[in-house]
Design an enzyme around this catalytic site. Structure first.
Site, PDB file in Angstrom:
ATOM      1  N   ASN A 587       7.195   4.520  -1.346  1.00 12.64           N
ATOM      2  CA  ASN A 587       6.938   3.112  -1.049  1.00 12.64           C
ATOM      3  C   ASN A 587       8.180   2.279  -1.297  1.00 12.64           C
ATOM      4  OD1 ASN A 587       6.755   3.542  -3.876  1.00 12.64           O
ATOM      5  ND2 ASN A 587       5.743   1.576  -4.097  1.00 12.64           N
ATOM      6  N   CYS A 589       9.218   0.834  -3.924  1.00 15.96           N
ATOM      7  CA  CYS A 589       9.884   1.025  -5.218  1.00 15.96           C
ATOM      8  C   CYS A 589       9.917   2.485  -5.656  1.00 15.96           C
ATOM      9  CB  CYS A 589       9.214   0.161  -6.283  1.00 15.96           C
ATOM     10  SG  CYS A 589       9.212  -1.600  -5.891  1.00 15.96           S
ATOM     11  N   GLU A 591       7.774   4.893  -6.300  1.00 13.42           N
ATOM     12  CA  GLU A 591       6.900   5.557  -7.267  1.00 13.42           C
ATOM     13  C   GLU A 591       5.604   6.081  -6.650  1.00 13.42           C
ATOM     14  OE1 GLU A 591       5.194   1.350  -7.532  1.00 13.42           O
ATOM     15  OE2 GLU A 591       7.015   2.389  -6.918  1.00 13.42           O
TER      16      GLU A 591
END
Length: 976
Positions: A587, A589, A591
Site C-alpha cells: 500500500n 506505506c 505495511e
C-alpha cells in the site's frame, strides 16, 4: 421635565428583568431557546421577562393612566411576540442567545414600531448602566499585588477589567501535579506581553505562547501548554452549546455529562454526525466521560486534534477531547447488541492512549459517511477501459480520504504490440502521469493531498524508466513529482544480484502468467521465457546485468527517495490467503500485503495501533494488560469492516469477503526507554521479538474467539490458518522456496503456540489478516509517543506540521539528566548546537549516550535485525524506514541486501543523514529554535543526504531525500 436618566428611573431593573434571574441551566427541552447571562450562566428563554421589562419602560415614559395602560399592554404584547418570533425563526431547533442580543432586539423593535421616545430612553439607560456596572466591577476587585490592572476588550466591543484571579486559577490547574514547572514564571511573562485594551481572546494566547517557549527547558511545560490551550477549547465549545462561556478543568467533571447530549443533538441538526448516535443512552455515556484524561495531552497532541480532527461548524470546534473519543467509540459500537457497554469500553481504551484508531477512523467514525478504512490496493488491467476505470477508482477512493497502492505491472511496456490497432504501446509511464495528476486533482476529502503509490515488478521492460519517475530532470511529461513509487522485487532477481548474473526484462503481454506467480513456480516460468527470448520466440525483451540494475535502483532511491524496495515472494509465500489470490503490491506505506485482482477485488486495510509504552509497567511488559487491549482493539477493527462507507463496490466485496485488519504498534522507542534499553543492542532486538510475539499471540487468539462469536471469514477454508500454519510457521515456506542459503531468520518462540494452532484450526479466524505496523505519524503525536517502531529522531528539535512548529524535547532524557544534576541552560544550549545528539557532549555518561542515541546514530543492522524479529510474527508487513549516516553505495547495498536476506517483506523510506541543521543563531535567545529551510516540502528539521563520496559515481550529486511521512510529513496520513 425629568432628565433622561430620571425618566428611566422606573426601568432601573430592565436588564435584570430581561432574564436576570434563574438558576444555571442543567437540562433543556428539545428545541428550547436558552439565554447566556453576563456572568456566564445559562437560563431558559422566558418571553414574559421581556414583556415585563418593556412594560416598565413604557409606563416610565407615558405614565400609568388607564388609557395608557391599555395601549401599553396591547403594544408590549405585540412587540414581545415579534421579538420571540424573530429568535425562533433564526433558531427553529433551539439555541443560545446572549442577553445583549435580546436587548439589541428590544431597541430595534421599539424603533421600528415608532416608539422612538421609549427607545431613546432605553438606549440611554443601557449605556449608563453599562458604565455603572463596569465601575462596580472594578471597585469590587482588589488590585493584584503582583500585576498592574488592565482592561480587556470583550467580544461585543465593551471593556472590562482583566480577571487576573481567573488567570491564576487556570495556570494553577495547568501546573498541578507536574514537576519542574512554575506558575509565576508563566504569569510573569504572559503579563509582560499584555497591554491595556488587549482583546480578551488574546489573553489565552499569551499564556499558551509563554508556556510553549519553556518546553525546551522542561518537557512538562508541554503538558502545561496543552492545559492552557484547553481553556480556549472549553470556552469555544461550551459557549456554542450554551452550557457556559468558560469553565475550569474542575468544572468539566460535571459539564462533560451535560454537554454530550447537546453535542449529539446539534451535530445531527447540522448534518455533521449520524442520527443513529441519538439512539444511544446519552446520559449513561455522558456519565462515563473521564474529564481528567484531558490532562494527558502534550501541546502537540492537543493542537493536532484541534486543528485537524475535531468536528467544526463554521470554523467553530464543537468537540472537546473526551466527547471526540466518545463520538469515535459510539461510531464503532453502532451495530453492537450492547452498544452502550461497548461504546464505553471502546472510549476507555481510546481515551487512555493505550490504543489509537487510524486517522480515517478518527476523522469519520460516527459521521454521515463513515469512511473508516485507511488504504486501498488495486491492480490495473492491460486495456484502455480498465486503465481509466482504475484511475476513476483512484479518484473516488481518494475523495473519501483513502490512501492508494496501485499495481501497474500488467500494463504492457513501451514498444509492445497492440493487436487491436496494429500499433505499438506507449508503455506504462504516460498512464502513471495521469494517475499522478489525478491524485493532485482529487485530494483526500478536502483535508490533505491525494496519496498514491505505484508498484512495478522488476522484470517489466519499463522498469528503468520507472526508476526515474521522481527525477527533477528530463522530460517532465514522463515524470510523476507527486506520486510515490515502489519496486516489487522477486526473489529470483535478488539471487541474481547476489550471484552477479544477467536479468531479462519483458513486456507483460508476452509473459502474462509471471504477474501471478511467485517462489519456485515463478523462477521456473521466468527461465522458460528467457529460453523463449533467446530462441527468438519473444521479440520485445532486454537483457541487463542484475547488479547494474540493482545499483540503479539504489542510486535512484538515494537521489530521489524512490522507488522504495519491497519484496514480492515473502509477501506471497507467507500470506495466509495464498489459496484465494495473489499479493501484487503493498500500500501507500508498505505495511499492507493483501490480494488484489483487476476488475474484481480492491483490497482494503483497516488499521489501529497499540501504544507499547503504555504497557510497560514496573520496567517490564504487562502481559495481562496487553491481552485486554488487543482483545478490544481487534473487536473495534473488525467492526470497521461492517460500518465502513465504500466509495467503490469492489472494495466492499473484497473487505466483507476476507475481513482483513492490521493491528500495529507505536511507542517502541519509549518502551525501550522505560526498560533502560539502548536501541543499538541485542536487548532491544530481543524485546522487539518478545513484544511482537505477545501481540501476535493475543491478536490471533482474539480473532479466533471473535470467529466463535460472529463466524469465520468466508474464505477461511483452504487458508494457511485452516491448516494450522501461523505466521511463525510460514517462514519455513519462504525458506523452502528461496533456499536456506538465501535467508537467515531467528525462529525461536516462547508462547504455547501448539494450543493456539489447534484452536484456530477448529474455531476458525474472523479475519484473513490480523497484523500490520503502520507509520502512525499523526496518532503518535496525539498520544505523545515516538512514531511506530522508529528510533528517536533527535533529543531536541523543532517539529513542523500543518498545526505549526513545536519544540520537541525527549522527556526521558531530561528526567535522567536531572537525576544526575546535569540538566541546565548549558545542556540545552549544547543539545541545540549538536542537533539533539549527546555523543559530543563530554560530561554526559556513556550509558546515557547509548540509551539516547538518535536515529542516525543507530547502525542500520540493529534496525533491520529488530524488524526481522518482528516480521516473523506478523502476517502482513511493517512500515520500516532505514536510517543511514554518511550514506554511500556500499552502505546502501549492504543494508538492502541484509533486509532481503533477513526475511523482510518490505522497506519504506531511506533516511540519509541531514545536511540541514538547527539554526545556531537562536542559541541563548530563549526563542523557539528556528530551522533553516530544506528537505522535501520545506518542512523543518528535514534530513537530507550528505554529498556522496566522490569515488562512488553512482551516488554523486544527490538531491535531498524526501521526508518519510512516518516522521514529519503531514500530507501522508492515510495509514496513520
Amino acid at each position: 421635565m425629568q432628565t433622561d436618566i430620571e425618566t428611566t428611573s422606573a426601568t432601573r431593573n430592565v436588564q435584570q428583568d430581561i432574564h436576570g434571574g434563574g438558576a444555571p441551566l442543567t437540562a433543556t427541552a428539545p428545541g428550547q431557546l436558552r439565554v447566556i447571562k453576563r456572568n456566564g450562566t445559562v437560563v431558559p428563554f422566558d418571553a414574559s421577562k421581556i414583556a415585563v421589562a418593556m412594560t416598565k419602560a413604557f409606563l416610565a415614559v407615558e405614565g400609568g393612566t388607564a388609557a395608557a395602560s391599555t395601549r401599553v399592554h396591547e403594544t408590549v404584547s405585540n412587540l414581545t411576540q415579534q421579538i420571540t418570533a424573530t429568535f425562533k425563526r433564526r433558531m427553529p431547533s433551539g439555541g443560545t442567545i446572549h442577553i445583549e442580543e435580546i436587548q439589541d432586539q428590544v431597541e430595534l423593535i421599539l424603533m421600528r414600531s415608532g416608539e422612538q421616545k421609549v427607545a431613546r430612553d432605553y438606549v440611554l439607560y443601557r449605556e449608563e448602566h453599562a458604565r455603572l456596572r463596569a465601575q462596580k466591577q472594578a471597585a469590587s476587585q482588589e488590585p493584584d499585588p503582583d500585576y498592574p490592572s488592565l482592561n480587556v476588550i470583550l467580544a461585543n466591543g465593551s471593556r472590562a477589567p482583566l480577571d487576573i484571579g481567573r488567570m491564576r486559577t487556570i495556570v494553577r490547574e495547568a501546573c498541578a501535579g507536574l514537576a519542574g514547572v512554575e506558575e509565576k514564571a508563566i504569569l510573569d511573562e504572559a503579563m509582560r506581553n499584555l497591554y491595556d485594551g488587549v482583546a480578551e481572546k488574546d489573553v489565552n494566547t499569551s499564556l499558551v505562547i509563554t508556556a510553549r517557549t519553556l518546553v525546551e527547558k522542561e518537557p512538562n511545560y508541554s503538558f502545561v501548554t496543552a492545559r492552557l490551550l484547553m481553556d480556549k477549547l472549553r470556552a469555544e465549545a461550551l459557549s456554542f452549546f450554551g452550557v457556559a462561556q468558560s469553565a475550569t478543568q474542575a468544572d468539566m467533571e460535571t459539564l462533560y455529562a451535560q454537554t454530550l447530549p447537546l453535542y449529539i443533538k446539534k451535530g445531527v441538526e447540522l448534518e455533521l454526525i449520524s442520527p443513529e448516535l441519538q439512539n444511544f443512552d446519552l446520559d449513561k455515556l455522558g456519565k462515563a466521560l473521564i474529564a481528567e484524561r484531558d490532562l494527558q495531552f502534550t501541546y502537540l497532541g492537543l493542537q493536532t486534534l484541534y486543528d485537524r480532527y475535531f468536528i467544526h461548524s463554521n470554523d467553530t470546534r464543537i468537540e472537546l477531547p473526551q466527547i471526540f473519543f466518545m463520538r469515535v467509540a459510539m461510531g464503532l459500537a453502532i451495530q453492537e447488541e450492547q452498544k452502550e457497554e461497548r461504546a464505553i469500553e471502546f472510549y476507555r481504551l481510546l481515551s487512555s492512549f493505550d490504543y489509537m484508531s487510524s486517522t480515517p477512523t478518527l476523522f469519520n467514525s460516527g459521521t454521515l459517511r463513515p469512511q473508516l478504512s485507511s488504504c486501498y490496493l488495486t491492480t490495473v488491467p492491460d486495456d484502455l477501459h480498465g486503465i481509466y476505470g482504475a484511475i476513476q477508482d483512484n479518484a473516488m477512493l481518494s475523495k473519501f480520504a483513502g490512501g492508494l497502492g496501485n499495481d501497474w505491472t500488467p500494463v504492457r511496456a513501451l514498444g509492445a504490440y497492440i493487436k487491436g490497432t496494429n500499433g505499438k504501446s506507449q508503455g506504462v509511464v504516460p498512464f502513471l502521469k495521469v494517475a499522478n495528476d489525478t491524485a493532485v486533482a482529487v485530494n483526500q476529502g478536502g483535508k490533505r493531498k491525494g496519496a498514491v503509490c505505484a508498484y512495478l515488478e522488476t522484470w517489466h521492460m519499463d522498469v528503468e524508466e520507472f526508476l526515474e519517475l521522481r527525477k527533477n530532470t528530463g522530460d517532465d511529461r514522463r515524470r510523476t513529482h507527486d506520486m510515490n513509487t515502489a519496486n516489487w522485487v522477486p526473489d529470483a532477481f535478488m539471487k541474481r544480484v547476489f550471484d552477479d548474473k544477467e536479468w531479462t526484462l519483458f513486456s507483460p503481454n508476452d509473459v502474462p502468467d509471471l504477474h501471478d506467480l511467485y517462489g519456485k513456480a515463478f523462477e521456473e516460468r521466468y527461465e522458460h521465457y528467457e529460453r523463449e527470448a533467446a530462441a527468438g520466440k519473444i521479440k520485445v525483451f532486454k537483457t541487463v546485468r542484475a547488479l547494474d540494475l540493482w545499483r540503479k535502483m539504489l542510486g535512484m532511491l538515494f537521489e530521489t527517495g524512490h522507488p522504495w524496495i519491497t519484496f514480492k515472494d515473502p509477501c506471497n509465500l507467507r500470506s495466509p490467503q495464498q489459496h484465494a489470490g495473489v499479493v501484487h503490491s503493498s500500500n501507500l506505506c508498505t505495511e499492507i500485503t493483501l490480494n488484489t485482482k483487476a476488475n474484481d477485488e480492491i483490497a482494503v486495510c483497516n488499521l489501529g495501533s497499540i501504544n507499547l509504552a503504555q504497557h510497560i509497567v514496573d520496567g517490564k511488559l504487562d502481559q495481562a494488560k496487553l491481552e485486554r487491549t488487543v482483545k478490544t482493539a481487534i473487536r473495534m477493527l473488525d467492526n470497521v469492516i461492517d460500518i465502513n462507507y465504500y466509495a467503490v463496490a469492489t472494495s466492499k466485496q473484497s473487505n466483507l469477503r476476507h475481513r482483513p485488519i492490521g493491528l500495529g504498534i507505536m511507542g517502541f522507542q519509549d518502551a525501550l526507554y522505560e526498560q533502560r534499553i539502548a536501541y543499538s543492542s541485542q536487548a532491544a532486538v530481543d524485546f522487539a521479538d518478545t513484544s511482537m510475539e505477545a501481540v501476535s499471540y493475543y491478536a490471533i487468539k482474539a480473532s479466533s474467539e471473535l470467529a466463535a462469536e460472529r463466524g469465520k471469514y468466508s474464505t477461511f477454508d483452504g487458508s494457511l490458518w485452516s491448516k494450522g500454519i501461523l505466521p511463525i510457521d510460514s517462514i519455513e515456506i519462504l525458506a523452502q522456496n528461496r533456499g536456506e542459503n538465501y535467508i537467515k531468520v531467528d525462529r525461536s518462540q516462547t508462547f504455547d503456540w501448539a494450543t493456539l494452532r489447534e484452536q484456530v484450526k477448529t474455531q476458525g479466524m474472523r479475519n484473513s489478516n490480523v497484523m500490520a505496523i503502520a507509520p502512525t505519524a499523526t496518532i503518535s503525536n496525539i498520544t505523545g509517543v515516538t512514531q511506530s517502531i522508529e528510533p528517536t529522531y533527535q533529543n531536541l528539535y523543532v517539529k513542523s506540521n500543518l498545526s505549526g512548529e513545536f519544540t520537541v524535547v525527549n522527556p526521558h532524557l531530561v528526567h535522567d539528566l536531572k537525576a544526575r544534576g546535569l540538566w541546565d541552560a548549558v545542556m540545552v544550549n549544547d543539545l541545540k548546537y549538536y542537533e539533539g545528539s549527546l555523543q559530543k557532549i563530554d560530561r554526559i555518561p556513556a550509558d546515557l549516550k547509548a540509551i539516547y542515541a538518535t536515529a542516525f546514530e543507530v547502525e542500520p543492522k540493529w534496525i533491520v535485525e529488530a524488524a526481522s524479529r518482528r516480521q516473523k510474527w506478523i502476517d502482513q508487513a511493517q512500515s520500516l524506514n532505514l536510517y543511514i549516516a554518511g550514506a554511500n553505495g556500499k552502505k546502501l547495498d549492504i543494508t538492502y541486501r541484509m533486509a532481503w536476506f533477513s526475511g523482510l517483506k518490505t522497506t519504506y523510506y531511506l533516511r540519509a543523514l541531514a545536511a540541514t541543521t538547527t539554526e545556531k543563531s537562536t542559541i541563548n535567545t530563549g526563542a523557539l529554535n528556528a530551522v533553516s529551510a530544506g528537505g522535501a516540502g520545506g518542512l523543518s528539521a528535514a534530513p537530507a543526504p550528505a554529498a556522496a563520496p566522490a569515488e562512488d559515481a553512482s551516488f554523486a550529486q544527490a538531491a535531498p531525500v524526501p521526508l518519510a511521512c512516518s516522521i514529519d510529513n503531514p500530507d501522508c496520513e492515510a495509514c496513520q
